[in-house]
Design a protein around this motif. Structure first.
Motif, short mmCIF file in Angstrom:
data_model
loop_
_atom_site.label_atom_id
_atom_site.label_comp_id
_atom_site.label_asym_id
_atom_site.label_seq_id
_atom_site.Cartn_x
_atom_site.Cartn_y
_atom_site.Cartn_z
N LYS A 219 0.83 -1.21 0.00
CA LYS A 219 0.00 0.00 0.00
C LYS A 219 0.86 1.26 0.00
CE LYS A 219 -3.99 2.15 2.21
NZ LYS A 219 -3.46 3.52 2.05
N GLY A 220 1.97 1.22 0.72
CA GLY A 220 2.86 2.38 0.75
C GLY A 220 3.46 2.67 -0.61
N ILE A 221 3.80 1.62 -1.39
CA ILE A 221 4.33 1.83 -2.73
C ILE A 221 3.29 2.48 -3.62
CG2 ILE A 221 5.22 0.67 -4.80
CD1 ILE A 221 7.20 0.79 -2.46
N TYR A 222 2.06 1.97 -3.58
CA TYR A 222 0.99 2.60 -4.35
C TYR A 222 0.80 4.06 -3.95
CZ TYR A 222 -0.86 -1.76 -6.42
OH TYR A 222 -1.03 -2.91 -7.17
N ASP A 223 0.73 4.29 -2.65
CA ASP A 223 0.35 5.61 -2.16
C ASP A 223 1.42 6.67 -2.41
OD1 ASP A 223 -2.00 4.50 -1.33
OD2 ASP A 223 -1.54 4.53 0.81
N MET A 224 2.70 6.28 -2.45
CA MET A 224 3.70 7.33 -2.62
C MET A 224 3.63 7.97 -4.01
SD MET A 224 7.42 5.43 -2.68
CE MET A 224 7.96 4.37 -4.02
N TYR A 225 3.15 7.21 -5.00
CA TYR A 225 2.97 7.82 -6.32
C TYR A 225 1.74 8.72 -6.32
CZ TYR A 225 6.72 4.94 -8.08
OH TYR A 225 7.96 4.37 -8.28
N GLY A 226 0.80 8.45 -5.43
CA GLY A 226 -0.33 9.35 -5.26
C GLY A 226 0.07 10.68 -4.65
N GLU A 227 1.18 10.70 -3.91
CA GLU A 227 1.64 11.96 -3.31
C GLU A 227 2.07 12.95 -4.39
OE1 GLU A 227 1.61 12.84 -0.16
OE2 GLU A 227 1.36 10.96 0.95
N ILE A 228 2.86 12.51 -5.37
CA ILE A 228 3.28 13.45 -6.42
C ILE A 228 2.09 13.82 -7.31
CG2 ILE A 228 5.67 12.65 -6.38
CD1 ILE A 228 5.17 11.26 -9.06
N ALA A 229 1.10 12.92 -7.41
CA ALA A 229 -0.10 13.23 -8.18
C ALA A 229 -0.86 14.40 -7.57
CB ALA A 229 -1.01 12.00 -8.27
N GLN A 230 -0.70 14.63 -6.27
CA GLN A 230 -1.37 15.77 -5.63
C GLN A 230 -0.90 17.10 -6.22
OE1 GLN A 230 -3.92 15.51 -3.39
NE2 GLN A 230 -3.74 13.31 -3.84
N LEU A 231 0.27 17.08 -6.85
CA LEU A 231 0.80 18.29 -7.49
C LEU A 231 0.73 18.20 -9.01
CD1 LEU A 231 3.85 18.93 -5.14
CD2 LEU A 231 1.71 20.23 -5.28
N GLY A 232 -0.05 17.22 -9.51
CA GLY A 232 -0.23 17.11 -10.95
C GLY A 232 0.95 16.47 -11.67
N VAL A 233 1.78 15.72 -10.96
CA VAL A 233 2.98 15.13 -11.55
C VAL A 233 2.78 13.64 -11.77
CG1 VAL A 233 5.44 14.67 -11.24
CG2 VAL A 233 4.49 16.89 -10.59
N ASP A 234 3.10 13.20 -12.98
CA ASP A 234 3.04 11.80 -13.37
C ASP A 234 4.47 11.30 -13.53
OD1 ASP A 234 2.29 9.34 -14.34
OD2 ASP A 234 1.65 10.06 -16.31
N HIS A 235 4.84 10.21 -12.85
CA HIS A 235 6.25 9.77 -12.82
C HIS A 235 6.75 9.32 -14.18
CE1 HIS A 235 9.83 7.41 -11.85
NE2 HIS A 235 9.88 8.07 -10.70
N ARG A 236 6.02 8.52 -14.88
CA ARG A 236 6.31 8.07 -16.25
C ARG A 236 7.50 7.12 -16.38
NH1 ARG A 236 3.51 11.11 -20.69
NH2 ARG A 236 1.66 11.84 -19.59
N ASP A 237 8.11 6.71 -15.28
CA ASP A 237 9.21 5.74 -15.36
C ASP A 237 9.15 4.82 -14.14
OD1 ASP A 237 11.41 4.40 -16.37
OD2 ASP A 237 12.87 5.86 -15.61
N ILE A 238 7.98 4.23 -13.92
CA ILE A 238 7.77 3.37 -12.76
C ILE A 238 8.32 1.98 -13.06
CG2 ILE A 238 6.02 2.31 -11.28
CD1 ILE A 238 4.23 4.73 -11.88
N ARG A 239 9.34 1.61 -12.31
CA ARG A 239 9.96 0.30 -12.49
C ARG A 239 10.59 -0.14 -11.18
NH1 ARG A 239 14.41 1.26 -16.98
NH2 ARG A 239 12.81 2.64 -17.84
N TYR A 240 10.93 -1.41 -11.12
CA TYR A 240 11.46 -1.99 -9.88
C TYR A 240 12.69 -1.24 -9.38
CZ TYR A 240 13.95 -5.37 -6.95
OH TYR A 240 14.63 -5.98 -5.93
N SER A 241 13.61 -0.92 -10.26
CA SER A 241 14.86 -0.30 -9.84
C SER A 241 14.68 1.15 -9.39
CB SER A 241 15.90 -0.36 -10.97
OG SER A 241 15.42 0.30 -12.13
N ASN A 242 13.51 1.72 -9.63
CA ASN A 242 13.26 3.10 -9.23
C ASN A 242 12.46 3.21 -7.93
OD1 ASN A 242 14.66 4.08 -11.40
ND2 ASN A 242 12.86 4.51 -12.64
N MET A 243 12.39 2.10 -7.19
CA MET A 243 11.74 2.09 -5.88
C MET A 243 12.78 1.62 -4.86
SD MET A 243 8.27 0.07 -6.96
CE MET A 243 7.22 0.64 -8.31
N LEU A 244 13.22 2.51 -3.99
CA LEU A 244 14.26 2.19 -3.03
C LEU A 244 13.81 2.48 -1.61
CD1 LEU A 244 17.43 3.64 -4.83
CD2 LEU A 244 16.58 1.28 -4.87
#
Length: 310
Positions: A219-244
């Motif tokens: 749930k934390g992994i899902y939700d942290m991308y929701g945090e940047i969405a609050q500012l209208g930002v889409d990550h566009r490079d979601i992959r295993y190596s980009n989650m630390l």
């Protein structure tokens, strides 16, 4: 200044081990803080050509910076072990040389260095660290600045780095098409004689493979991308190596609570150079991210890493 060094306290870096002279000897290189112009990255309108039943909101303005006045700290770094590399950059640990002028605590750091033809990507990432300043230390690493210097005649990147080597078949291709809406980024994409770096907080390890992740972690992994969405930002490079994992240990800085939800996260997202600032509703952007995250987290317990191109 607080007990921890402010993110904009450093005005210059001297880096040892990155640049060589005509004789191949390592020489110290001084880089100065560079500020990404507010208009560097064009905003992406998602409603152009959209069907009338799809409604998008206005662009969410950048929150005001809470940082103090820019400092004049000059920090000397020794390039350490390589931590990772990709198409546009490579990352090394750095050791901070002790100095009487260091007024406060710096956490363990890494240096993200643009390859010789990829200055524009580092500039773009620096812009997004500014855009998402309020989420540094929350779901992003802390960024202590974007620093640049122009190489003098006879100076070059050390052969021990990945600055000029090819990381993929597309390494030698001109990435100009990616920046066609930004004159500044297009000009940077033709730069060949700059050293351009980001100084970042060192992160922990990757998500575990072959074991259950646990509901809270997922749930934390899902939700942290929701945090940047609050500012209208889409990550566009979601992959295993980009989650630390967030940094841990006695020398690290504590995680900060989210300004939107108050939540403290155990992980961070990295490599934000491909982000887009959009007028998408946060719920839409969160749903888009969730579809990518789902493919990753559901396969990790089985020992399988799913990449975006799979």
């Amino acid at each position: 200044m607080s007990v921890n060094t402010a993110l904009n306290a450093i005005s210059a870096l001297t880096i040892h081990g990155l640049i060589t002279d005509t004789e191949g000897a390592n020489i110290p290189m001084i880089l100065h803080r560079t500020v990404a112009p507010l208009d560097l990255v064009p905003l992406l309108r998602l409603d152009e050509g959209a069907p009338p039943e799809v409604v998008y909101g206005p662009f969410i303005p950048r929150p005001p910076s809470t940082l103090p006045e820019t400092g004049d700290l000059h920090v000397q770094l020794i390039l350490g072990d390589e931590k990772g590399w990709g198409r546009s950059s490579f990352v090394h640990e750095v050791n901070v040389l002790p100095a009487a002028t260091l007024p406060a605590h710096l956490p363990p750091l890494v240096l993200k260095v643009a390859r010789s033809k990829r200055r524009a990507e580092i500039a773009r990432e620096a812009w997004f660290y500014d855009e998402l300043e309020c989420l540094q230390g929350v779901v992003l690493p802390r960024c202590y600045g974007w620093f640049e210097a122009e190489l003098a005649e006879g100076q070059s990147f050390s052969p021990s780095t990945r600055a000029t080597g090819r990381s993929s078949d597309s390494e030698d291709s001109n990435p100009e098409w990616r920046f066609e809406d930004s004159k500044q980024l297009t000009e940077m994409s033709h730069s060949r004689n700059y050293v351009s770096v980001l100084l970042l907080e060192k992160m922990g390890g990757k998500l575990p493979i072959g074991v259950p992740l646990g509901d809270d972690l997922v749930k934390g992994i899902y939700d942290m991308y929701g945090e940047i969405a609050q500012l209208g930002v889409d990550h566009r490079d979601i992959r295993y190596s980009n989650m630390l994992a967030a940094p841990q240990g006695p020398a690290t800085l504590p995680s900060l609570p989210s300004p939107f939800t108050g939540r403290i996260y155990t992980h961070r997202m990295i490599d934000i150079e491909s982000c887009e600032k959009t007028n998408g509703e946060p719920s839409i952007l969160t749903d888009w991210a969730a579809s990518w995250i789902h493919s990753i987290v559901r396969n990790l317990p089985d020992g399988c890493i799913i990449e975006p191109w799979d």
